[in-house]
Design a protein around this motif. Structure first.
Motif, short mmCIF file in Angstrom:
data_model
loop_
_atom_site.label_atom_id
_atom_site.label_comp_id
_atom_site.label_asym_id
_atom_site.label_seq_id
_atom_site.Cartn_x
_atom_site.Cartn_y
_atom_site.Cartn_z
N VAL A 16 6.16 2.13 -3.12
CA VAL A 16 6.34 2.23 -1.66
C VAL A 16 7.09 3.52 -1.33
N ILE A 17 8.16 3.80 -2.04
CA ILE A 17 8.95 5.00 -1.77
C ILE A 17 8.14 6.25 -2.08
N ARG A 18 7.39 6.24 -3.17
CA ARG A 18 6.55 7.39 -3.54
C ARG A 18 5.47 7.64 -2.49
N ARG A 19 4.87 6.56 -1.98
CA ARG A 19 3.81 6.68 -0.97
C ARG A 19 4.35 7.27 0.34
N ASP A 20 5.45 6.72 0.83
CA ASP A 20 5.95 7.13 2.14
C ASP A 20 6.81 8.39 2.10
N LYS A 21 7.48 8.62 1.00
CA LYS A 21 8.32 9.80 0.75
C LYS A 21 9.61 9.84 1.58
N VAL A 22 9.55 9.53 2.86
CA VAL A 22 10.73 9.59 3.73
C VAL A 22 10.83 8.30 4.54
N CYS A 23 11.98 8.10 5.15
CA CYS A 23 12.19 6.93 6.01
C CYS A 23 11.17 6.96 7.14
N GLN A 24 10.49 5.86 7.34
CA GLN A 24 9.43 5.79 8.35
C GLN A 24 9.98 5.59 9.76
N VAL A 25 11.30 5.51 9.90
CA VAL A 25 11.91 5.42 11.22
C VAL A 25 12.52 6.76 11.63
N CYS A 26 13.36 7.33 10.76
CA CYS A 26 14.09 8.55 11.16
C CYS A 26 13.66 9.80 10.41
N GLY A 27 12.88 9.67 9.33
CA GLY A 27 12.41 10.83 8.59
C GLY A 27 13.35 11.31 7.50
N SER A 28 14.45 10.63 7.28
CA SER A 28 15.40 11.03 6.25
C SER A 28 14.82 10.81 4.85
N ASN A 29 15.24 11.66 3.91
CA ASN A 29 14.85 11.44 2.52
C ASN A 29 16.07 11.06 1.67
N GLN A 30 17.14 10.64 2.31
CA GLN A 30 18.37 10.23 1.63
C GLN A 30 18.42 8.72 1.46
N LYS A 31 18.89 8.27 0.32
CA LYS A 31 19.12 6.84 0.04
C LYS A 31 17.94 5.97 0.47
N ARG A 32 16.76 6.32 0.00
CA ARG A 32 15.54 5.59 0.38
C ARG A 32 15.47 4.23 -0.27
N GLU A 33 14.96 3.26 0.49
CA GLU A 33 14.80 1.89 0.01
C GLU A 33 13.43 1.39 0.45
N ALA A 34 12.93 0.41 -0.28
CA ALA A 34 11.67 -0.22 0.11
C ALA A 34 12.00 -1.51 0.87
N HIS A 35 11.36 -1.68 2.00
CA HIS A 35 11.56 -2.87 2.83
C HIS A 35 10.27 -3.66 2.89
N HIS A 36 10.37 -4.98 2.69
CA HIS A 36 9.20 -5.85 2.85
C HIS A 36 8.95 -6.10 4.33
N ILE A 37 7.76 -5.82 4.80
CA ILE A 37 7.40 -6.11 6.18
C ILE A 37 7.33 -7.62 6.38
N ASP A 38 6.56 -8.29 5.54
CA ASP A 38 6.56 -9.75 5.50
C ASP A 38 7.47 -10.14 4.33
N CYS A 39 8.52 -10.85 4.62
CA CYS A 39 9.56 -11.20 3.65
C CYS A 39 8.98 -11.67 2.31
N GLY A 40 9.44 -11.06 1.24
CA GLY A 40 8.96 -11.42 -0.09
C GLY A 40 9.27 -12.85 -0.50
N SER A 41 10.33 -13.41 0.06
CA SER A 41 10.69 -14.80 -0.27
C SER A 41 9.76 -15.79 0.41
N TYR A 42 9.37 -15.53 1.64
CA TYR A 42 8.51 -16.45 2.39
C TYR A 42 7.03 -16.20 2.18
N TYR A 43 6.67 -15.00 1.75
CA TYR A 43 5.27 -14.64 1.56
C TYR A 43 5.06 -14.14 0.13
#
Length: 101
Positions: A16-43
């Protein structure tokens, strides 16, 4: 063992991080994390699907969970994510309008 401690999760996160490269909200490339759109626990069937992930910087990830959903413990879904993006787009448009006027 939690699913978050598996090799499959680490691979998903890196993809996910390699695909998007930067934060998809603000464009930062610092401290990148992958976020589940549909929660991994419930889906669990979507848990390792890279289309169910988005790269966020740590700051935007915390903002999403604590300000938009009130907690990291609230299980999120695509509907929550789309609403969040709508709010972000609205705020960005208002800020740009205020700067131009």
């Amino acid at each position: 063992m939690s699913w978050r401690n598996t090799r499959a999760y680490r691979v998903w996160r890196a993809q996910v991080i390699r695909r998007d490269k930067v934060c998809q909200v603000c464009g930062s490339n610092q401290k990148r994390e992958a976020h589940h759109i549909d929660c991994g626990s419930y889906y669990p069937k979507q848990r390792y699907d890279i289309e169910n992930g988005v790269c966020l910087c740590r700051s935007c990830h915390v903002q999403y969970h604590t300000n938009f959903n009130k907690s990291f413990k609230v299980k999120t879904n695509r509907y929550n994510w789309e609403n969040f993006l709508t709010v972000i787009k609205y705020i960005k448009e208002k800020v740009c309008l205020n700067i131009k006027t």
